[in-house]
Motif scaffolding. Structure first.
Motif, PDB file in Angstrom:
ATOM      1  N   ARG A  74       0.839  -1.204   0.000  1.00  0.00           N
ATOM      2  CA  ARG A  74       0.000   0.000   0.000  1.00  0.00           C
ATOM      3  C   ARG A  74       0.876   1.257   0.000  1.00  0.00           C
ATOM      4  NH1 ARG A  74      -3.904   0.508   4.566  1.00  0.00           N
ATOM      5  NH2 ARG A  74      -4.956   1.953   3.158  1.00  0.00           N
ATOM      6  N   ASP A  77       2.369   1.967  -3.432  1.00  0.00           N
ATOM      7  CA  ASP A  77       1.418   2.582  -4.361  1.00  0.00           C
ATOM      8  C   ASP A  77       1.225   4.067  -4.067  1.00  0.00           C
ATOM      9  OD1 ASP A  77       0.849   0.612  -6.172  1.00  0.00           O
ATOM     10  OD2 ASP A  77      -1.008  -0.047  -5.225  1.00  0.00           O
ATOM     11  N   ARG A  78       1.264   4.443  -2.801  1.00  0.00           N
ATOM     12  CA  ARG A  78       1.122   5.864  -2.459  1.00  0.00           C
ATOM     13  C   ARG A  78       2.372   6.651  -2.842  1.00  0.00           C
ATOM     14  NH1 ARG A  78      -0.714   3.615   2.428  1.00  0.00           N
ATOM     15  NH2 ARG A  78       1.214   4.271   3.482  1.00  0.00           N
ATOM     16  N   ASP A  88      -7.493   0.870  -7.159  1.00  0.00           N
ATOM     17  CA  ASP A  88      -8.378   1.764  -6.413  1.00  0.00           C
ATOM     18  C   ASP A  88      -9.001   1.035  -5.227  1.00  0.00           C
ATOM     19  OD1 ASP A  88     -10.361   0.128  -7.445  1.00  0.00           O
ATOM     20  OD2 ASP A  88     -10.937   1.532  -9.015  1.00  0.00           O
ATOM     21  N   ASP A  89      -9.935   1.706  -4.546  1.00  0.00           N
ATOM     22  CA  ASP A  89     -10.491   1.152  -3.312  1.00  0.00           C
ATOM     23  C   ASP A  89     -11.143  -0.209  -3.519  1.00  0.00           C
ATOM     24  OD1 ASP A  89      -9.614   3.339  -1.954  1.00  0.00           O
ATOM     25  OD2 ASP A  89     -11.550   4.366  -1.909  1.00  0.00           O
ATOM     26  N   LEU A  90     -11.920  -0.356  -4.603  1.00  0.00           N
ATOM     27  CA  LEU A  90     -12.588  -1.632  -4.845  1.00  0.00           C
ATOM     28  C   LEU A  90     -11.575  -2.730  -5.150  1.00  0.00           C
ATOM     29  CD1 LEU A  90     -15.685  -0.545  -6.964  1.00  0.00           C
ATOM     30  CD2 LEU A  90     -15.664  -1.365  -4.604  1.00  0.00           C
ATOM     31  N   GLU A  92      -8.451  -2.740  -4.322  1.00  0.00           N
ATOM     32  CA  GLU A  92      -7.645  -2.980  -3.122  1.00  0.00           C
ATOM     33  C   GLU A  92      -8.377  -3.895  -2.149  1.00  0.00           C
ATOM     34  OE1 GLU A  92      -6.047  -2.558   0.819  1.00  0.00           O
ATOM     35  OE2 GLU A  92      -7.866  -1.484   0.258  1.00  0.00           O
ATOM     36  N   GLY A  93      -9.694  -3.751  -2.081  1.00  0.00           N
ATOM     37  CA  GLY A  93     -10.476  -4.639  -1.234  1.00  0.00           C
ATOM     38  C   GLY A  93     -10.405  -6.081  -1.696  1.00  0.00           C
ATOM     39  N   ARG A  96      -7.066  -7.466  -0.745  1.00  0.00           N
ATOM     40  CA  ARG A  96      -7.028  -7.800   0.682  1.00  0.00           C
ATOM     41  C   ARG A  96      -7.618  -9.198   0.914  1.00  0.00           C
ATOM     42  NH1 ARG A  96      -6.191  -4.432   5.048  1.00  0.00           N
ATOM     43  NH2 ARG A  96      -6.266  -2.599   3.696  1.00  0.00           N
TER      44      ARG A  96
END
Length: 235
Positions: A74, A77-78, A88-90, A92-93, A96
């Motif tokens: 993470r 990526d930042r 993106d958030d989806l 990344e979920g 996980r």
């Protein structure tokens, strides 16, 4: 800027076998980032005191210190948004989920298959710690826990989701590899480095994916030292 990864080593300093460290090494290669890897052993807790942590991987990137393999991905990526790992958030979920799948489904099956090879690959000074900590976790001796037949059967069942995905695409992340592939592949590098056990058949789509992963990033995985490369260590 100096970038350092503290990386678990075994009976030879060149034998690097942590599944979590392999995730990070592939992620760094994916980003095109150079890194110095420093060997670390299970009982060398003092070496990580600066990170307020007691296990690897630990990444030192200039003034930034990051622990935990997933958090390192993470962070990468930042800090280095080109060539995303997790998306993106989806996305990344979903990544996980694959992290937990690898750690809770695949790794326990592999552990049961290779644990005595793993014990043999660990530095002699770490073996008492490893035996005591793992036997406490398992509630039995390493020898009692070791069951290749049960481990391989468990692994075969656990690989079904991977087989389904790999019949659709060359990599878990699609046409090209990214974070999902590295999160799962780390546990196979763990086994490859410490054992000669065949975990999947050559006809399995997972085997073809493993071969592709080994060749990535100028053969990063294929060139890694294995226990069979250490003279007198494999028995």
């Amino acid at each position: 800027m100096t970038r350092v990864l503290y990386d678990l080593c075994g009976v030879d300093e060149g034998l690097r076998f942590s599944p979590y460290c392999w995730r990070v090494r592939y992620a760094l290669a994916h980003k095109g980032l150079e890194v110095e890897t420093r060997p670390w052993r299970f009982t060398d807790k003092a070496a990580l005191a600066f990170a307020d942590h007691d296990k690897v991987p630990v990444l030192v990137d200039g003034e930034t210190v990051v622990t935990d393999s997933y958090e390192i991905l993470r962070y990468l990526d930042r800090a280095y948004p080109e060539a995303p790992l997790l998306g993106d958030d989806l996305a990344e979920g979903r990544a996980r989920f694959l992290r937990h799948y690898a750690e809770r489904t695949l790794q326990p099956a592999i552990m049961r298959t290779i644990i005595m090879d793993l014990f043999n690959a660990i530095h002699p000074d770490d073996r008492a710690y490893f035996r005591a900590s793992r036997e406490k976790r398992f509630g039995r001796t390493l020898e009692e826990f070791h069951s290749p037949a049960k481990g391989l059967s468990q692994l075969d069942a656990g690989l079904e989701p991977l087989r389904g995905r790999l019949k659709e695409a060359a990599f878990l992340d699609g046409d090209a590899p990214a974070g999902a592939d590295y999160l799962v592949f780390g546990c196979f590098m763990w086994a490859r480095c410490v054992s000669s056990a065949d975990l999947v058949s050559n006809a399995d789509p997972v085997h073809a994916w493993l071969e592709r992963m080994l060749d990535l990033h100028a053969g990063l995985g294929r060139q890694a030292m294995r226990i069979t490369d250490v003279e007198g260590a494999y028995r």
